[in-house]
Write a protein that holds these residues in place. Structure first.
Motif, PDB file in Angstrom:
ATOM      1  N   UNK A  68       0.825  -1.199   0.000  1.00 19.04           N
ATOM      2  CA  UNK A  68       0.000   0.000   0.000  1.00 19.04           C
ATOM      3  C   UNK A  68       0.855   1.243   0.000  1.00 19.04           C
ATOM      4  N   UNK A  69       0.183   2.399   0.130  1.00 21.32           N
ATOM      5  CA  UNK A  69       0.904   3.656   0.225  1.00 21.32           C
ATOM      6  C   UNK A  69       0.056   4.646   1.011  1.00 21.32           C
ATOM      7  N   UNK A  70       0.691   5.747   1.417  1.00 16.83           N
ATOM      8  CA  UNK A  70       0.020   6.778   2.204  1.00 16.83           C
ATOM      9  C   UNK A  70       0.105   8.085   1.441  1.00 16.83           C
ATOM     10  N   UNK A  71      -1.023   8.793   1.340  1.00 11.00           N
ATOM     11  CA  UNK A  71      -1.046  10.123   0.740  1.00 11.00           C
ATOM     12  C   UNK A  71      -1.223  11.136   1.872  1.00 11.00           C
ATOM     13  N   UNK A  72      -0.528  12.251   1.772  1.00  9.13           N
ATOM     14  CA  UNK A  72      -0.549  13.271   2.806  1.00  9.13           C
ATOM     15  C   UNK A  72      -0.976  14.597   2.199  1.00  9.13           C
ATOM     16  N   UNK A  73      -1.973  15.245   2.812  1.00  8.91           N
ATOM     17  CA  UNK A  73      -2.375  16.579   2.403  1.00  8.91           C
ATOM     18  C   UNK A  73      -2.358  17.458   3.646  1.00  8.91           C
ATOM     19  N   UNK A  74      -1.687  18.600   3.530  1.00 12.69           N
ATOM     20  CA  UNK A  74      -1.644  19.510   4.663  1.00 12.69           C
ATOM     21  C   UNK A  74      -1.977  20.915   4.196  1.00 12.69           C
ATOM     22  N   UNK A  75      -2.731  21.611   5.016  1.00 11.63           N
ATOM     23  CA  UNK A  75      -3.152  22.986   4.699  1.00 11.63           C
ATOM     24  C   UNK A  75      -2.931  23.837   5.939  1.00 11.63           C
ATOM     25  N   UNK A  76      -2.171  24.895   5.773  1.00 10.95           N
ATOM     26  CA  UNK A  76      -1.857  25.771   6.907  1.00 10.95           C
ATOM     27  C   UNK A  76      -3.145  26.254   7.583  1.00 10.95           C
ATOM     28  N   UNK A  77      -3.189  26.073   8.877  1.00  6.04           N
ATOM     29  CA  UNK A  77      -4.344  26.530   9.649  1.00  6.04           C
ATOM     30  C   UNK A  77      -5.544  25.603   9.589  1.00  6.04           C
ATOM     31  N   UNK A  78      -5.499  24.569   8.758  1.00  8.17           N
ATOM     32  CA  UNK A  78      -6.646  23.669   8.625  1.00  8.17           C
ATOM     33  C   UNK A  78      -6.332  22.257   9.088  1.00  8.17           C
ATOM     34  N   UNK A  79      -5.061  21.889   9.128  1.00  5.49           N
ATOM     35  CA  UNK A  79      -4.710  20.548   9.585  1.00  5.49           C
ATOM     36  C   UNK A  79      -4.125  19.689   8.480  1.00  5.49           C
ATOM     37  N   UNK A  80      -3.960  18.434   8.819  1.00  2.00           N
ATOM     38  CA  UNK A  80      -3.327  17.473   7.926  1.00  2.00           C
ATOM     39  C   UNK A  80      -4.215  16.243   7.791  1.00  2.00           C
ATOM     40  N   UNK A  81      -4.279  15.705   6.588  1.00  2.00           N
ATOM     41  CA  UNK A  81      -5.046  14.488   6.334  1.00  2.00           C
ATOM     42  C   UNK A  81      -4.105  13.422   5.782  1.00  2.00           C
TER      43      UNK A  81
END
Length: 178
Positions: A7-20
Motif C-alpha cells: 500500500x501507500x500513504x497520501x498526505x495533504x496539509x493545509x496551513x491553519x486547517x490541519x493534515x489528512x
C-alpha cells in the motif's frame, strides 16, 4: 506496515486547517470479484477454556486479540508490557497454556519476556507478533509461531490451535540458555 502490504500513504496539509493522511491498501481480489468465501470456508478453530496471556502495549491490538479469543472459547489474561506480563504469569503460571506477545514494547520487550517466561516454565507455547516481518534468529528456536501484524482472525485462531495442540502432543520446546 503499509508498504509491507503493498500500500501507500497520501498526505495533504493545509496551513491553519490541519493534515489528512489517507492510507491505500490493495483490495481483496475475492471481494472485488464478488466471490463469497464463506461458502467454502472451513470452520474456525474453537477454544475449550484454555487460558491465554495476551501481551501488547497497543490497547486496540490487545483488545482485538483478547476479544477474538474470548469469542472463540478461550479465557484471556491481558498485559500492557513485559513487566506486567511477568507479574500476571507468576500468579497464573500453572493455568496459562499459551502466551501471545508483541515483540516491541516498553519496559521489557517481547524477546526478554519470552526468555524470562521460558526460564520459569520451559516448554510453554509462545506466539510472537510484530509489525516487522521477521523475528530475531536467536528467538525462533524458542517460539511456537510468529504472526506479522496486521493478521486475520483466521490466522490468529489457526496459529493458536496449532501451537496449543503441538505442545499438548508432547513435542518439547527448547529453553533459552542463561
Amino acid at each position: 506496515i503499509v508498504a509491507q502490504h503493498r500500500g501507500f500513504i497520501a498526505l495533504q496539509t493545509h496551513a491553519g486547517q490541519g493534515t489528512t493522511f489517507t492510507v491505500y491498501l490493495p483490495a481483496d481480489e475475492d471481494s472485488v470479484r464478488g466471490k463469497d468465501r464463506t461458502a467454502t470456508a472451513t470452520p474456525r478453530p474453537q477454544g475449550h477454556g484454555e487460558l491465554i496471556l495476551v501481551v501488547d502495549d497497543e490497547v486496540p491490538v490487545r483488545e482485538m486479540v483478547a476479544h477474538t479469543f474470548t469469542h472463540f472459547g478461550y479465557r484471556v489474561l491481558c498485559a500492557g508490557d513485559g513487566a506486567e506480563a511477568i507479574a500476571s504469569f507468576a500468579t497464573h503460571a500453572e493455568e496459562v497454556q499459551l502466551v501471545v506477545t508483541d515483540l516491541q514494547m516498553p519496559l521489557l520487550d517481547g524477546k526478554n519476556l519470552v526468555t524470562a517466561l521460558l526460564r520459569i516454565r520451559p516448554g510453554l507455547p509462545v506466539i510472537c507478533m510484530s509489525g516487522a516481518d521477521t523475528v530475531s534468529k536467536s528467538l525462533t528456536p524458542f517460539i511456537s509461531a510468529f504472526l506479522t501484524k496486521p493478521f486475520t482472525v483466521e490466522a490468529l485462531l489457526e496459529t493458536t490451535h496449532t501451537a496449543l495442540h503441538r505442545s499438548s502432543g508432547g513435542a518439547g520446546y527448547a529453553s533459552p540458555r542463561p
